[in-house]
Design a protein around this motif. Structure first.
Motif, PDB file in Angstrom:
ATOM      1  N   ILE A  29      50.490  36.903  32.083  1.00 45.84           N
ATOM      2  CA  ILE A  29      50.527  37.683  33.318  1.00 45.84           C
ATOM      3  C   ILE A  29      49.521  38.819  33.204  1.00 45.84           C
ATOM      4  O   ILE A  29      49.604  39.644  32.293  1.00 45.84           O
ATOM      5  CB  ILE A  29      51.935  38.241  33.577  1.00 45.84           C
ATOM      6  CG1 ILE A  29      52.947  37.084  33.679  1.00 45.84           C
ATOM      7  CG2 ILE A  29      51.953  39.082  34.848  1.00 45.84           C
ATOM      8  CD1 ILE A  29      54.368  37.549  33.872  1.00 45.84           C
ATOM      9  N   ALA A  30      48.558  38.832  34.101  1.00 47.81           N
ATOM     10  CA  ALA A  30      47.508  39.849  34.053  1.00 47.81           C
ATOM     11  C   ALA A  30      48.078  41.217  34.425  1.00 47.81           C
ATOM     12  O   ALA A  30      48.853  41.344  35.369  1.00 47.81           O
ATOM     13  CB  ALA A  30      46.369  39.472  34.995  1.00 47.81           C
ATOM     14  N   ASP A  31      47.678  42.226  33.653  1.00 48.70           N
ATOM     15  CA  ASP A  31      48.146  43.588  33.904  1.00 48.70           C
ATOM     16  C   ASP A  31      47.207  44.380  34.806  1.00 48.70           C
ATOM     17  O   ASP A  31      47.599  45.396  35.368  1.00 48.70           O
ATOM     18  CB  ASP A  31      48.311  44.338  32.574  1.00 48.70           C
ATOM     19  CG  ASP A  31      49.418  43.745  31.715  1.00 48.70           C
ATOM     20  OD1 ASP A  31      50.360  43.186  32.300  1.00 48.70           O
ATOM     21  OD2 ASP A  31      49.324  43.840  30.476  1.00 48.70           O
ATOM     22  N   GLN A  32      45.949  43.925  34.914  1.00 49.39           N
ATOM     23  CA  GLN A  32      45.000  44.707  35.685  1.00 49.39           C
ATOM     24  C   GLN A  32      45.313  44.615  37.179  1.00 49.39           C
ATOM     25  O   GLN A  32      45.734  43.574  37.672  1.00 49.39           O
ATOM     26  CB  GLN A  32      43.558  44.243  35.428  1.00 49.39           C
ATOM     27  CG  GLN A  32      43.256  42.823  35.865  1.00 49.39           C
ATOM     28  CD  GLN A  32      43.493  41.835  34.755  1.00 49.39           C
ATOM     29  OE1 GLN A  32      44.264  42.112  33.844  1.00 49.39           O
ATOM     30  NE2 GLN A  32      42.834  40.693  34.827  1.00 49.39           N
ATOM     31  N   PRO A  33      45.142  45.716  37.891  1.00 50.54           N
ATOM     32  CA  PRO A  33      45.436  45.715  39.332  1.00 50.54           C
ATOM     33  C   PRO A  33      44.394  44.913  40.105  1.00 50.54           C
ATOM     34  O   PRO A  33      43.270  44.701  39.644  1.00 50.54           O
ATOM     35  CB  PRO A  33      45.378  47.202  39.700  1.00 50.54           C
ATOM     36  CG  PRO A  33      44.444  47.797  38.687  1.00 50.54           C
ATOM     37  CD  PRO A  33      44.684  47.024  37.412  1.00 50.54           C
ATOM     38  N   ILE A  34      44.788  44.464  41.276  1.00 49.51           N
ATOM     39  CA  ILE A  34      43.867  43.753  42.159  1.00 49.51           C
ATOM     40  C   ILE A  34      43.014  44.787  42.888  1.00 49.51           C
ATOM     41  O   ILE A  34      43.533  45.653  43.591  1.00 49.51           O
ATOM     42  CB  ILE A  34      44.632  42.888  43.168  1.00 49.51           C
ATOM     43  CG1 ILE A  34      45.491  41.862  42.422  1.00 49.51           C
ATOM     44  CG2 ILE A  34      43.676  42.196  44.121  1.00 49.51           C
ATOM     45  CD1 ILE A  34      46.365  41.041  43.330  1.00 49.51           C
ATOM     46  N   VAL A  35      41.713  44.702  42.695  1.00 49.42           N
ATOM     47  CA  VAL A  35      40.796  45.677  43.281  1.00 49.42           C
ATOM     48  C   VAL A  35      40.389  45.206  44.671  1.00 49.42           C
ATOM     49  O   VAL A  35      39.941  44.068  44.850  1.00 49.42           O
ATOM     50  CB  VAL A  35      39.548  45.860  42.394  1.00 49.42           C
ATOM     51  CG1 VAL A  35      38.596  46.871  43.017  1.00 49.42           C
ATOM     52  CG2 VAL A  35      39.962  46.297  40.996  1.00 49.42           C
ATOM     53  N   GLU A  36      40.558  46.075  45.652  1.00 51.90           N
ATOM     54  CA  GLU A  36      40.147  45.737  47.008  1.00 51.90           C
ATOM     55  C   GLU A  36      38.634  45.874  47.137  1.00 51.90           C
ATOM     56  O   GLU A  36      38.044  46.842  46.656  1.00 51.90           O
ATOM     57  CB  GLU A  36      40.862  46.639  48.015  1.00 51.90           C
ATOM     58  CG  GLU A  36      42.382  46.435  48.009  1.00 51.90           C
ATOM     59  CD  GLU A  36      43.082  47.332  48.998  1.00 51.90           C
ATOM     60  OE1 GLU A  36      42.459  48.331  49.422  1.00 51.90           O
ATOM     61  OE2 GLU A  36      44.233  47.049  49.351  1.00 51.90           O
ATOM     62  N   GLN A  37      38.019  44.896  47.799  1.00 48.50           N
ATOM     63  CA  GLN A  37      36.569  44.828  47.901  1.00 48.50           C
ATOM     64  C   GLN A  37      36.104  45.261  49.287  1.00 48.50           C
ATOM     65  O   GLN A  37      36.785  45.024  50.288  1.00 48.50           O
ATOM     66  CB  GLN A  37      36.089  43.388  47.630  1.00 48.50           C
ATOM     67  CG  GLN A  37      36.629  42.771  46.359  1.00 48.50           C
ATOM     68  CD  GLN A  37      36.089  43.439  45.112  1.00 48.50           C
ATOM     69  OE1 GLN A  37      34.978  43.978  45.114  1.00 48.50           O
ATOM     70  NE2 GLN A  37      36.862  43.400  44.038  1.00 48.50           N
ATOM     71  N   ASP A  38      34.937  45.889  49.317  1.00 50.79           N
ATOM     72  CA  ASP A  38      34.323  46.224  50.593  1.00 50.79           C
ATOM     73  C   ASP A  38      33.863  44.942  51.278  1.00 50.79           C
ATOM     74  O   ASP A  38      33.232  44.079  50.665  1.00 50.79           O
ATOM     75  CB  ASP A  38      33.135  47.162  50.385  1.00 50.79           C
ATOM     76  CG  ASP A  38      32.453  47.506  51.695  1.00 50.79           C
ATOM     77  OD1 ASP A  38      31.414  46.889  52.003  1.00 50.79           O
ATOM     78  OD2 ASP A  38      32.969  48.374  52.414  1.00 50.79           O
ATOM     79  N   PHE A  39      34.176  44.798  52.552  1.00 50.84           N
ATOM     80  CA  PHE A  39      33.930  43.546  53.259  1.00 50.84           C
ATOM     81  C   PHE A  39      32.446  43.186  53.309  1.00 50.84           C
ATOM     82  O   PHE A  39      32.042  42.091  52.916  1.00 50.84           O
ATOM     83  CB  PHE A  39      34.502  43.645  54.678  1.00 50.84           C
ATOM     84  CG  PHE A  39      34.275  42.413  55.511  1.00 50.84           C
ATOM     85  CD1 PHE A  39      34.967  41.242  55.255  1.00 50.84           C
ATOM     86  CD2 PHE A  39      33.359  42.424  56.548  1.00 50.84           C
ATOM     87  CE1 PHE A  39      34.762  40.109  56.018  1.00 50.84           C
ATOM     88  CE2 PHE A  39      33.139  41.299  57.316  1.00 50.84           C
ATOM     89  CZ  PHE A  39      33.845  40.140  57.053  1.00 50.84           C
ATOM     90  N   LEU A  95      35.790  29.777  46.031  1.00 55.05           N
ATOM     91  CA  LEU A  95      36.088  31.087  45.464  1.00 55.05           C
ATOM     92  C   LEU A  95      37.336  31.018  44.595  1.00 55.05           C
ATOM     93  O   LEU A  95      38.335  30.411  44.967  1.00 55.05           O
ATOM     94  CB  LEU A  95      36.289  32.106  46.586  1.00 55.05           C
ATOM     95  CG  LEU A  95      35.071  32.411  47.453  1.00 55.05           C
ATOM     96  CD1 LEU A  95      35.449  33.393  48.543  1.00 55.05           C
ATOM     97  CD2 LEU A  95      33.940  32.970  46.618  1.00 55.05           C
ATOM     98  N   GLN A  96      37.257  31.640  43.451  1.00 51.41           N
ATOM     99  CA  GLN A  96      38.407  31.691  42.559  1.00 51.41           C
ATOM    100  C   GLN A  96      39.356  32.788  43.027  1.00 51.41           C
ATOM    101  O   GLN A  96      38.948  33.933  43.224  1.00 51.41           O
ATOM    102  CB  GLN A  96      37.942  31.978  41.134  1.00 51.41           C
ATOM    103  CG  GLN A  96      39.069  31.999  40.113  1.00 51.41           C
ATOM    104  CD  GLN A  96      38.540  32.194  38.713  1.00 51.41           C
ATOM    105  OE1 GLN A  96      37.355  31.999  38.462  1.00 51.41           O
ATOM    106  NE2 GLN A  96      39.409  32.587  37.804  1.00 51.41           N
ATOM    107  N   PRO A  97      40.634  32.478  43.239  1.00 52.66           N
ATOM    108  CA  PRO A  97      41.568  33.504  43.735  1.00 52.66           C
ATOM    109  C   PRO A  97      41.771  34.613  42.718  1.00 52.66           C
ATOM    110  O   PRO A  97      41.736  34.391  41.507  1.00 52.66           O
ATOM    111  CB  PRO A  97      42.863  32.713  43.973  1.00 52.66           C
ATOM    112  CG  PRO A  97      42.740  31.509  43.097  1.00 52.66           C
ATOM    113  CD  PRO A  97      41.285  31.178  43.042  1.00 52.66           C
ATOM    114  N   GLN A  98      41.995  35.827  43.216  1.00 56.55           N
ATOM    115  CA  GLN A  98      42.227  36.977  42.345  1.00 56.55           C
ATOM    116  C   GLN A  98      43.686  37.098  41.926  1.00 56.55           C
ATOM    117  O   GLN A  98      43.986  37.741  40.924  1.00 56.55           O
ATOM    118  CB  GLN A  98      41.797  38.265  43.053  1.00 56.55           C
ATOM    119  CG  GLN A  98      40.297  38.380  43.266  1.00 56.55           C
ATOM    120  CD  GLN A  98      39.922  39.747  43.815  1.00 56.55           C
ATOM    121  OE1 GLN A  98      40.776  40.570  44.100  1.00 56.55           O
ATOM    122  NE2 GLN A  98      38.639  39.984  43.963  1.00 56.55           N
ATOM    123  N   ALA A  99      44.583  36.515  42.685  1.00 58.33           N
ATOM    124  CA  ALA A  99      46.004  36.627  42.355  1.00 58.33           C
ATOM    125  C   ALA A  99      46.734  35.412  42.906  1.00 58.33           C
ATOM    126  O   ALA A  99      46.225  34.698  43.778  1.00 58.33           O
ATOM    127  CB  ALA A  99      46.601  37.915  42.927  1.00 58.33           C
TER     128      ALA A  99
END
Length: 227
Positions: A29-39, A95-99
């Motif tokens: 389980i990844a501990d790093q937060p999901i970073v929101e990207q600029d569109f 695209l590879q999903p982030q979560a």
């Protein structure tokens, strides 16, 4: 993996379990937060810098759905309509999903809900009943979504209508005689209006697949993004 059989995921646990020898592999389980990207910046970087993965794309000629099998599987049934399909060796980048949101419903719970729904149908097709008897057809599907945040500002200009009431006199005929009566009448007073409205939208889900009709995916909502 010890005996060579495929491992299965069970909702509610963080392991992959072998149904033959009982061996378990922990799911990292990844501990790093999901970073929101600029569109706009992300659109510019999609072609080269965003993580992608190769997959075998399968198109069902019966229902038109698109999906993918595991790399070692080359034939099976369409998970949407049950038609037999053979995987074609056509690969594409995606695209590879982030979560990923894990399943919360077990196979037994899904089977029970499906049979209960089927039992409430008055004129269920016989093929659907035969399909339900084979538990091997019941499989979970991951559906991709985009999540969007939007900080919006909207200006408007127009006319505003406010209702107001007045009493007016009118004449009517009652019992053959003309009489005078009063009544309340609603009117609209128009005036210029202008302004600015701001609103922030957080985690708006947008389906990232054309395999499922919108009316079907809307029944799956709302998704529990907090847990």
């Amino acid at each position: 993996m010890q005996c060579g059989a495929s491992l299965e995921y069970a909702p509610g646990v963080a392991v992959l379990r072998c149904t033959y020898c009982g061996h378990e592999n922990s799911i990292a389980i990844a501990d790093q937060p999901i970073v929101e990207q600029d569109f706009r910046q992300t659109l510019h970087q999609l072609a080269s810098k965003v993580a992608t993965q190769e997959s075998i794309s399968i198109h069902c000629d019966s229902c038109g759905a698109s999906y993918s099998f595991d790399a070692a599987v080359h034939a099976g049934e369409c998970p949407f309509c049950g038609s037999p399909v053979v995987a074609k060796t056509k690969q594409h980048r995606e695209l590879q999903p982030q979560a990923l949101l894990p399943f919360q419903v077990t196979r037994d719970q899904a089977r029970s809900a499906f049979h209960q729904w089927l039992g409430n149908l008055w004129f269920a097709p016989s093929k659907l009943k035969d399909y339900a008897r084979n538990d091997a057809h019941l499989a979970g599907m991951y559906v991709p979504y985009w999540t969007y945040d939007a900080d919006t500002a909207t200006t408007y200009r127009g006319e505003r209508g406010d209702n107001y009431q007045v009493r007016e006199t009118y004449r009517a005929v009652e019992n053959g005689q003309e009489v005078e009566r009063t009544r309340t009448v609603t009117k609209i007073r128009w005036s210029p209006a202008a302004g600015r409205v701001t609103r922030f939208f957080d985690d708006v889900l947008v389906l990232a697949s054309r395999s499922l009709p919108r009316e079907v995916t809307e029944r799956l909502e709302p998704w529990d993004l907090a847990n």
